[in-house]
Write a protein that holds these residues in place. Structure first.
Motif, PDB file in Angstrom:
ATOM      1  N   LYS A  43       0.855  -1.360  -0.030  1.00 32.94           N
ATOM      2  CA  LYS A  43      -0.075  -0.204  -0.144  1.00 32.94           C
ATOM      3  C   LYS A  43       0.993   1.392   0.095  1.00 32.94           C
ATOM      4  CE  LYS A  43      -4.093  -1.968   2.268  1.00 32.94           C
ATOM      5  NZ  LYS A  43      -5.053  -1.731   3.315  1.00 32.94           N
ATOM      6  N   GLU A  44       0.184   2.324  -0.371  1.00 32.58           N
ATOM      7  CA  GLU A  44       1.091   3.610  -0.562  1.00 32.58           C
ATOM      8  C   GLU A  44       1.065   3.965   1.272  1.00 32.58           C
ATOM      9  OE1 GLU A  44      -0.286   5.176  -4.804  1.00 32.58           O
ATOM     10  OE2 GLU A  44      -0.529   6.289  -2.992  1.00 32.58           O
ATOM     11  N   ARG A  45       2.039   5.033   1.191  1.00 33.76           N
ATOM     12  CA  ARG A  45       2.225   5.647   2.657  1.00 33.76           C
ATOM     13  C   ARG A  45       0.963   6.530   2.767  1.00 33.76           C
ATOM     14  NH1 ARG A  45       8.200   7.434   4.183  1.00 33.76           N
ATOM     15  NH2 ARG A  45       8.350   5.462   3.137  1.00 33.76           N
ATOM     16  N   GLU A  46       0.456   6.514   4.208  1.00 33.11           N
ATOM     17  CA  GLU A  46      -0.559   7.222   4.252  1.00 33.11           C
ATOM     18  C   GLU A  46      -0.340   8.174   5.659  1.00 33.11           C
ATOM     19  OE1 GLU A  46      -4.019   5.054   4.959  1.00 33.11           O
ATOM     20  OE2 GLU A  46      -3.210   3.876   6.998  1.00 33.11           O
ATOM     21  N   PHE A  47      -1.091   9.238   5.923  1.00 28.42           N
ATOM     22  CA  PHE A  47      -0.928   9.993   6.869  1.00 28.42           C
ATOM     23  C   PHE A  47      -1.871   9.719   7.909  1.00 28.42           C
ATOM     24  CE2 PHE A  47      -1.100  13.886   9.353  1.00 28.42           C
ATOM     25  CZ  PHE A  47      -2.310  14.045   9.941  1.00 28.42           C
ATOM     26  N   VAL A  48      -1.182   9.644   9.292  1.00 26.27           N
ATOM     27  CA  VAL A  48      -1.772   9.248  10.383  1.00 26.27           C
ATOM     28  C   VAL A  48      -2.370  10.202  11.481  1.00 26.27           C
ATOM     29  CG1 VAL A  48      -1.519   7.651  12.710  1.00 26.27           C
ATOM     30  CG2 VAL A  48      -0.612   6.911  10.212  1.00 26.27           C
ATOM     31  N   GLY A  55       1.638  22.141  20.339  1.00 29.25           N
ATOM     32  CA  GLY A  55       0.856  20.923  20.877  1.00 29.25           C
ATOM     33  C   GLY A  55      -0.353  21.154  20.955  1.00 29.25           C
ATOM     34  N   GLY A  56      -0.971  22.306  20.634  1.00 26.16           N
ATOM     35  CA  GLY A  56      -2.524  22.544  20.914  1.00 26.16           C
ATOM     36  C   GLY A  56      -3.263  22.383  19.759  1.00 26.16           C
ATOM     37  N   ASN A  57      -2.457  21.960  18.425  1.00 25.65           N
ATOM     38  CA  ASN A  57      -3.309  22.122  17.351  1.00 25.65           C
ATOM     39  C   ASN A  57      -2.701  20.656  16.703  1.00 25.65           C
ATOM     40  OD1 ASN A  57      -4.401  22.142  14.880  1.00 25.65           O
ATOM     41  ND2 ASN A  57      -3.421  24.236  14.439  1.00 25.65           N
ATOM     42  N   THR A  58      -3.765  19.626  16.618  1.00 21.36           N
ATOM     43  CA  THR A  58      -3.344  18.455  16.113  1.00 21.36           C
ATOM     44  C   THR A  58      -4.535  17.877  15.079  1.00 21.36           C
ATOM     45  OG1 THR A  58      -4.906  17.609  17.770  1.00 21.36           O
ATOM     46  CG2 THR A  58      -2.410  17.630  18.329  1.00 21.36           C
ATOM     47  N   ALA A  59      -4.028  16.810  14.352  1.00 19.95           N
ATOM     48  CA  ALA A  59      -4.897  16.326  13.182  1.00 19.95           C
ATOM     49  C   ALA A  59      -4.697  15.120  13.122  1.00 19.95           C
ATOM     50  CB  ALA A  59      -4.562  17.095  11.848  1.00 19.95           C
ATOM     51  N   TYR A  60      -5.718  14.006  12.558  1.00 21.05           N
ATOM     52  CA  TYR A  60      -5.869  12.607  12.693  1.00 21.05           C
ATOM     53  C   TYR A  60      -6.643  12.158  11.577  1.00 21.05           C
ATOM     54  CZ  TYR A  60      -4.478  13.177  17.672  1.00 21.05           C
ATOM     55  OH  TYR A  60      -4.095  13.452  19.041  1.00 21.05           O
ATOM     56  N   SER A  61      -6.118  11.232  10.745  1.00 18.53           N
ATOM     57  CA  SER A  61      -6.804  10.548   9.803  1.00 18.53           C
ATOM     58  C   SER A  61      -7.947   9.807  10.566  1.00 18.53           C
ATOM     59  CB  SER A  61      -5.970   9.400   9.334  1.00 18.53           C
ATOM     60  OG  SER A  61      -5.955   8.424  10.218  1.00 18.53           O
ATOM     61  N   ASP A  62      -9.017   9.773   9.876  1.00 18.73           N
ATOM     62  CA  ASP A  62     -10.523   9.111  10.174  1.00 18.73           C
ATOM     63  C   ASP A  62     -10.060   7.619  10.807  1.00 18.73           C
ATOM     64  OD1 ASP A  62     -12.381  10.622   7.786  1.00 18.73           O
ATOM     65  OD2 ASP A  62     -11.808  11.445   9.622  1.00 18.73           O
ATOM     66  N   SER A  63      -9.181   6.875  10.199  1.00 17.67           N
ATOM     67  CA  SER A  63      -9.224   5.329  10.590  1.00 17.67           C
ATOM     68  C   SER A  63      -8.496   5.364  12.024  1.00 17.67           C
ATOM     69  CB  SER A  63      -8.015   4.780   9.437  1.00 17.67           C
ATOM     70  OG  SER A  63      -6.943   5.513   9.470  1.00 17.67           O
ATOM     71  N   VAL A  64      -7.805   6.571  12.594  1.00 17.61           N
ATOM     72  CA  VAL A  64      -7.269   6.105  13.816  1.00 17.61           C
ATOM     73  C   VAL A  64      -7.777   7.240  14.999  1.00 17.61           C
ATOM     74  CG1 VAL A  64      -5.060   5.767  12.788  1.00 17.61           C
ATOM     75  CG2 VAL A  64      -5.384   8.128  13.604  1.00 17.61           C
ATOM     76  N   LYS A  65      -8.840   8.193  14.404  1.00 19.13           N
ATOM     77  CA  LYS A  65      -9.278   9.277  15.259  1.00 19.13           C
ATOM     78  C   LYS A  65     -10.021   8.622  16.594  1.00 19.13           C
ATOM     79  CE  LYS A  65     -10.589  12.585  12.990  1.00 19.13           C
ATOM     80  NZ  LYS A  65     -11.261  13.580  12.180  1.00 19.13           N
ATOM     81  N   GLY A  66      -9.672   9.060  17.727  1.00 13.16           N
ATOM     82  CA  GLY A  66     -10.433   8.374  18.588  1.00 13.16           C
ATOM     83  C   GLY A  66      -9.704   7.305  19.381  1.00 13.16           C
ATOM     84  N   ARG A  67      -8.502   6.782  18.628  1.00 11.65           N
ATOM     85  CA  ARG A  67      -7.883   5.657  19.154  1.00 11.65           C
ATOM     86  C   ARG A  67      -6.445   6.008  19.565  1.00 11.65           C
ATOM     87  NH1 ARG A  67      -6.816   1.146  16.219  1.00 11.65           N
ATOM     88  NH2 ARG A  67      -7.277   2.403  13.961  1.00 11.65           N
ATOM     89  N   PHE A  68      -5.832   6.774  18.601  1.00  6.61           N
ATOM     90  CA  PHE A  68      -4.547   7.463  18.660  1.00  6.61           C
ATOM     91  C   PHE A  68      -4.339   8.762  19.202  1.00  6.61           C
ATOM     92  CE2 PHE A  68      -2.507   4.465  15.139  1.00  6.61           C
ATOM     93  CZ  PHE A  68      -3.292   3.307  15.684  1.00  6.61           C
ATOM     94  N   THR A  69      -3.401   8.969  19.963  1.00  2.00           N
ATOM     95  CA  THR A  69      -3.139  10.496  20.278  1.00  2.00           C
ATOM     96  C   THR A  69      -1.567  10.913  19.868  1.00  2.00           C
ATOM     97  OG1 THR A  69      -4.812  10.128  22.113  1.00  2.00           O
ATOM     98  CG2 THR A  69      -3.042  11.984  22.397  1.00  2.00           C
ATOM     99  N   VAL A  70      -1.529  11.957  19.513  1.00  2.00           N
ATOM    100  CA  VAL A  70      -0.189  12.357  19.115  1.00  2.00           C
ATOM    101  C   VAL A  70       0.112  13.580  20.059  1.00  2.00           C
ATOM    102  CG1 VAL A  70      -1.099  14.277  17.382  1.00  2.00           C
ATOM    103  CG2 VAL A  70       1.362  13.469  17.574  1.00  2.00           C
ATOM    104  N   SER A  71       1.322  13.467  20.774  1.00  2.92           N
ATOM    105  CA  SER A  71       1.864  14.474  21.453  1.00  2.92           C
ATOM    106  C   SER A  71       3.393  14.907  21.269  1.00  2.92           C
ATOM    107  CB  SER A  71       1.561  14.268  23.120  1.00  2.92           C
ATOM    108  OG  SER A  71       2.331  13.065  23.288  1.00  2.92           O
ATOM    109  N   ARG A  72       3.749  15.832  22.201  1.00  7.27           N
ATOM    110  CA  ARG A  72       5.249  16.149  21.931  1.00  7.27           C
ATOM    111  C   ARG A  72       5.686  16.785  23.099  1.00  7.27           C
ATOM    112  NH1 ARG A  72       5.789  20.145  16.975  1.00  7.27           N
ATOM    113  NH2 ARG A  72       7.886  20.461  18.032  1.00  7.27           N
ATOM    114  N   ASP A  73       6.803  16.740  23.188  1.00  8.34           N
ATOM    115  CA  ASP A  73       7.673  17.466  24.314  1.00  8.34           C
ATOM    116  C   ASP A  73       9.076  18.045  23.705  1.00  8.34           C
ATOM    117  OD1 ASP A  73       9.317  17.963  26.660  1.00  8.34           O
ATOM    118  OD2 ASP A  73       9.115  16.254  27.675  1.00  8.34           O
ATOM    119  N   ASN A  74       8.690  19.367  23.631  1.00  6.53           N
ATOM    120  CA  ASN A  74       9.774  20.235  22.953  1.00  6.53           C
ATOM    121  C   ASN A  74      11.147  20.238  23.736  1.00  6.53           C
ATOM    122  OD1 ASN A  74       8.115  20.654  20.928  1.00  6.53           O
ATOM    123  ND2 ASN A  74       7.392  22.715  21.693  1.00  6.53           N
ATOM    124  N   ALA A  75      11.218  19.922  25.138  1.00  4.80           N
ATOM    125  CA  ALA A  75      12.183  19.949  25.941  1.00  4.80           C
ATOM    126  C   ALA A  75      12.987  18.653  25.660  1.00  4.80           C
ATOM    127  CB  ALA A  75      11.792  20.189  27.376  1.00  4.80           C
TER     128      ALA A  75
END
Length: 122
Positions: A43-48, A55-75
């Motif tokens: 399959k082709e590479r796809e956005f997740v 950290g206050g602005n996030t986006a998810y693909s429909d296939s993972v929304k509600g199951r996956f959470t993206v976060s970051r620690d800039n430090a």
């Protein structure tokens, strides 16, 4: 030399959780939006998911929304992908990506990591 290094992949059963990490040697890290993509065999590479510098602005693909959470620690120059309720169809190589200022997309990525394998058995 910029490096993005993913870790945390592995073999799990359906319904389990995993947390992926990506450490980036970007300076300054906080000016980059970070993203996760995946590519399953044949399959082709796809956005997740993606996250802006604050950290206050996030986006998810429909296939993972509600199951996956993206976060970051800039430090720590690190972005995470918490994956819950994993399904066999989540099986793929997961790639970390960076793009200055804007959400990375398939066609607009400044840097890619080498990827980490996630395998979900049924």
């Amino acid at each position: 030399q910029v490096q993005l290094v993913e870790s945390g992949g592995g073999l799990v059963q359906a319904g389990d959780s995993l947390r992926l990490s990506c450490v980036a040697s970007l300076r300054p890290f906080s000016t980059y939006a970070m993203g996760w993509f995946r590519q399953a065999p044949g399959k082709e590479r796809e956005f997740v998911a993606a996250i802006k510098w604050s950290g206050g602005n996030t986006a998810y693909s429909d296939s993972v929304k509600g199951r996956f959470t993206v976060s970051r620690d800039n430090a720590k120059n690190t972005v995470y992908l918490q994956m819950n309720s994993l399904k066999p169809e989540d099986t793929a190589v997961y790639y970390c990506a960076a793009r200055r200022s804007y959400f990375p997309t398939i066609r607009d990525v400044d840097y890619w990591g080498p990827g980490t394998q996630v395998t979900v058995s049924s």
